[in-house]
Design a protein around this motif. Structure first.
Motif, PDB file in Angstrom:
ATOM      1  N   ARG A 151     -37.430 -21.759  34.134  1.00 56.20           N
ATOM      2  CA  ARG A 151     -38.260 -22.949  34.220  1.00 56.20           C
ATOM      3  C   ARG A 151     -38.747 -23.330  32.825  1.00 56.20           C
ATOM      4  NH1 ARG A 151     -41.720 -22.360  39.876  1.00 56.20           N
ATOM      5  NH2 ARG A 151     -39.884 -22.150  41.220  1.00 56.20           N
ATOM      6  N   VAL A 152     -37.810 -23.447  31.930  1.00 60.00           N
ATOM      7  CA  VAL A 152     -38.086 -23.893  30.575  1.00 60.00           C
ATOM      8  C   VAL A 152     -36.982 -24.872  30.197  1.00 60.00           C
ATOM      9  CG1 VAL A 152     -39.215 -21.738  29.900  1.00 60.00           C
ATOM     10  CG2 VAL A 152     -36.758 -22.004  29.532  1.00 60.00           C
ATOM     11  N   VAL A 153     -37.179 -25.587  29.128  1.00 57.99           N
ATOM     12  CA  VAL A 153     -36.137 -26.477  28.619  1.00 57.99           C
ATOM     13  C   VAL A 153     -35.226 -25.661  27.717  1.00 57.99           C
ATOM     14  CG1 VAL A 153     -35.656 -28.536  27.264  1.00 57.99           C
ATOM     15  CG2 VAL A 153     -37.670 -28.462  28.738  1.00 57.99           C
ATOM     16  N   PRO A 154     -33.962 -25.436  28.113  1.00 56.31           N
ATOM     17  CA  PRO A 154     -33.065 -24.615  27.295  1.00 56.31           C
ATOM     18  C   PRO A 154     -32.780 -25.280  25.948  1.00 56.31           C
ATOM     19  CG  PRO A 154     -32.223 -24.885  29.536  1.00 56.31           C
ATOM     20  CD  PRO A 154     -33.314 -25.887  29.362  1.00 56.31           C
ATOM     21  N   GLY A 155     -32.819 -24.487  24.898  1.00 53.80           N
ATOM     22  CA  GLY A 155     -32.510 -25.018  23.587  1.00 53.80           C
ATOM     23  C   GLY A 155     -32.960 -24.087  22.479  1.00 53.80           C
ATOM     24  N   ALA A 156     -32.844 -24.568  21.256  1.00 54.61           N
ATOM     25  CA  ALA A 156     -33.227 -23.792  20.071  1.00 54.61           C
ATOM     26  C   ALA A 156     -34.233 -24.591  19.252  1.00 54.61           C
ATOM     27  CB  ALA A 156     -32.008 -23.467  19.213  1.00 54.61           C
ATOM     28  N   THR A 157     -35.143 -23.869  18.607  1.00 57.78           N
ATOM     29  CA  THR A 157     -36.084 -24.483  17.677  1.00 57.78           C
ATOM     30  C   THR A 157     -35.932 -23.815  16.321  1.00 57.78           C
ATOM     31  OG1 THR A 157     -37.669 -24.899  19.468  1.00 57.78           O
ATOM     32  CG2 THR A 157     -38.488 -25.064  17.217  1.00 57.78           C
ATOM     33  N   SER A 198     -35.884 -19.645   9.956  1.00 55.64           N
ATOM     34  CA  SER A 198     -36.018 -18.821  11.158  1.00 55.64           C
ATOM     35  C   SER A 198     -35.785 -19.718  12.372  1.00 55.64           C
ATOM     36  CB  SER A 198     -37.390 -18.152  11.227  1.00 55.64           C
ATOM     37  OG  SER A 198     -38.430 -19.114  11.232  1.00 55.64           O
ATOM     38  N   PHE A 199     -35.641 -19.113  13.553  1.00 50.60           N
ATOM     39  CA  PHE A 199     -35.454 -19.925  14.757  1.00 50.60           C
ATOM     40  C   PHE A 199     -35.774 -19.108  16.000  1.00 50.60           C
ATOM     41  CE2 PHE A 199     -31.244 -18.066  13.904  1.00 50.60           C
ATOM     42  CZ  PHE A 199     -30.909 -17.521  15.137  1.00 50.60           C
ATOM     43  N   SER A 200     -35.991 -19.831  17.095  1.00 49.99           N
ATOM     44  CA  SER A 200     -36.174 -19.204  18.404  1.00 49.99           C
ATOM     45  C   SER A 200     -35.198 -19.829  19.391  1.00 49.99           C
ATOM     46  CB  SER A 200     -37.615 -19.379  18.896  1.00 49.99           C
ATOM     47  OG  SER A 200     -37.920 -20.741  19.085  1.00 49.99           O
ATOM     48  N   MET A 201     -34.918 -19.098  20.478  1.00 46.13           N
ATOM     49  CA  MET A 201     -33.957 -19.529  21.491  1.00 46.13           C
ATOM     50  C   MET A 201     -34.593 -19.382  22.868  1.00 46.13           C
ATOM     51  SD  MET A 201     -30.896 -17.137  19.938  1.00 46.13           S
ATOM     52  CE  MET A 201     -29.627 -17.620  21.104  1.00 46.13           C
ATOM     53  N   GLU A 232     -35.460 -14.523  19.224  1.00 42.32           N
ATOM     54  CA  GLU A 232     -35.860 -15.154  17.968  1.00 42.32           C
ATOM     55  C   GLU A 232     -35.303 -14.374  16.785  1.00 42.32           C
ATOM     56  OE1 GLU A 232     -40.277 -13.041  17.835  1.00 42.32           O
ATOM     57  OE2 GLU A 232     -40.085 -15.097  18.594  1.00 42.32           O
ATOM     58  N   VAL A 233     -35.073 -15.076  15.707  1.00 44.83           N
ATOM     59  CA  VAL A 233     -34.724 -14.482  14.420  1.00 44.83           C
ATOM     60  C   VAL A 233     -35.825 -14.901  13.465  1.00 44.83           C
ATOM     61  CG1 VAL A 233     -33.115 -14.509  12.493  1.00 44.83           C
ATOM     62  CG2 VAL A 233     -32.243 -14.416  14.826  1.00 44.83           C
ATOM     63  N   LEU A 234     -36.633 -13.938  13.039  1.00 40.31           N
ATOM     64  CA  LEU A 234     -37.825 -14.246  12.263  1.00 40.31           C
ATOM     65  C   LEU A 234     -37.538 -14.513  10.792  1.00 40.31           C
ATOM     66  CD1 LEU A 234     -40.333 -11.710  13.840  1.00 40.31           C
ATOM     67  CD2 LEU A 234     -40.003 -14.132  14.377  1.00 40.31           C
ATOM     68  N   SER A 235     -36.347 -14.148  10.334  1.00 39.32           N
ATOM     69  CA  SER A 235     -35.961 -14.448   8.963  1.00 39.32           C
ATOM     70  C   SER A 235     -34.446 -14.437   8.864  1.00 39.32           C
ATOM     71  CB  SER A 235     -36.544 -13.430   7.983  1.00 39.32           C
ATOM     72  OG  SER A 235     -36.079 -13.686   6.661  1.00 39.32           O
ATOM     73  N   LEU A 236     -33.889 -15.444   8.217  1.00 38.15           N
ATOM     74  CA  LEU A 236     -32.449 -15.506   7.992  1.00 38.15           C
ATOM     75  C   LEU A 236     -32.050 -14.834   6.682  1.00 38.15           C
ATOM     76  CD1 LEU A 236     -31.865 -19.149   9.220  1.00 38.15           C
ATOM     77  CD2 LEU A 236     -30.774 -17.117  10.168  1.00 38.15           C
ATOM     78  N   THR A 237     -33.026 -14.420   5.887  1.00 41.43           N
ATOM     79  CA  THR A 237     -32.734 -13.793   4.597  1.00 41.43           C
ATOM     80  C   THR A 237     -31.852 -12.551   4.713  1.00 41.43           C
ATOM     81  OG1 THR A 237     -34.767 -14.659   3.610  1.00 41.43           O
ATOM     82  CG2 THR A 237     -33.764 -12.741   2.548  1.00 41.43           C
ATOM     83  N   PRO A 238     -32.092 -11.649   5.674  1.00 38.00           N
ATOM     84  CA  PRO A 238     -31.235 -10.449   5.753  1.00 38.00           C
ATOM     85  C   PRO A 238     -29.757 -10.753   5.927  1.00 38.00           C
ATOM     86  CG  PRO A 238     -33.208 -10.142   7.064  1.00 38.00           C
ATOM     87  CD  PRO A 238     -33.182 -11.593   6.652  1.00 38.00           C
ATOM     88  N   TYR A 239     -29.449 -11.923   6.475  1.00 38.46           N
ATOM     89  CA  TYR A 239     -28.063 -12.284   6.738  1.00 38.46           C
ATOM     90  C   TYR A 239     -27.462 -13.180   5.661  1.00 38.46           C
ATOM     91  CZ  TYR A 239     -29.919 -10.723  11.185  1.00 38.46           C
ATOM     92  OH  TYR A 239     -30.552  -9.995  12.167  1.00 38.46           O
TER      93      TYR A 239
END
Length: 251
Positions: A151-157, A198-201, A232-239
């Motif tokens: 019961r959420v709107v599927p997507g990424a932020t 960073s992003f959340s799903m 969620e990925v809290l930082s993209l720096t490691p990658y």
């Protein structure tokens, strides 16, 4: 929580690990589907769309996997300079240390990772990448009884800073932004090109980042097990992908 969520992996991810380890080929996964009577992934997904109306991803437009096969020009490929990540990567059966990535400057590499992974999986062939993404998409939804309804709107932020801080940019599932330079961050704040950290799903399985406009790549993918309501990925720096994305998508 199902077994896939506990392990942070799936059958599709196990196949990809075997491919980049040199222990399997993409054809092995496709052969398994054919043994189940599935001749074409495209045909199977069309059947799902006709028969199942409970999941937005299946019932809506699908990602254009064939478009991912388009190769950039030789000039664009020769100009590729990979950013050194903080984690190692597995390619062609060899585990490389992070600094080794500079050896592949001028070559396309596409990266995949998943929750709790201690390394990235690297693919240097666009056809393999596109075939596997289509396989993963179908494998996630072919048993629709296992596809959770949320019961959420599927997507990424996507967020401007680490730890989901700063300006935010949302995309619905099966959507994205093919040219972030055309997406404003707000008055006097510039655009979103090379700004994502960073992003959340929510209720989706894959987030895609590309460091070129119009999804030309190279690409980095974050893949979570089916039935994951939030990640969620809290930082993209490691990658090696902080402040690097020029186009993004999710499904």
């Amino acid at each position: 929580m199902n077994q896939e969520q506990k392990n942070g992996t799936s059958k599709a991810m196990e196949l990809l690990k075997a491919i980049v380890s040199g222990d399997a080929e993409m054809e092995d996964g496709l052969a398994e589907l054919r043994s189940d009577g599935i001749v074409s992934l495209e045909d199977a997904l069309t059947v799902l769309k006709q028969e199942v109306k409970v999941d937005q991803l299946v019932d809506g437009p699908r990602p254009d996997f064939q478009a991912l096969r388009r190769s950039p020009s030789e000039r664009e490929v020769s100009s590729i300079e990979h950013v050194v990540p903080e984690v190692p990567f597995l390619l062609g059966g060899t585990l490389y240390e992070p600094q080794d990535i500079t050896r592949f400057n001028g070559q396309e590499l596409h990266f995949f990772t998943s929750p709790n992974a201690d390394r990235m999986l690297a693919v240097d062939d666009r056809d393999t990448m596109a075939d596997w993404l289509q396989y993963e998409y179908f494998d996630r939804y072919r048993d629709i009884s296992k596809a959770a309804e949320f019961r959420v709107v599927p997507g990424a932020t996507w967020f401007e800073h680490d730890y989901l801080q700063g300006a935010a940019l949302f995309s619905h599932k099966d959507r994205g932004y093919q040219r972030l330079s055309q997406i404003s961050m707000g008055l006097f704040a510039g655009d979103w090109n090379d700004k994502i950290s960073s992003f959340s799903m929510r209720a989706i399985g894959v987030v895609q980042l590309s460091d070129a406009y119009y999804y030309y790549g190279p690409f980095w993918y974050y893949v979570v097990p089916a039935g994951t309501p939030y990640a969620e990925v809290l930082s993209l720096t490691p990658y090696g992908w902080n402040d690097r994305a020029s186009s993004v998508g999710c499904w």
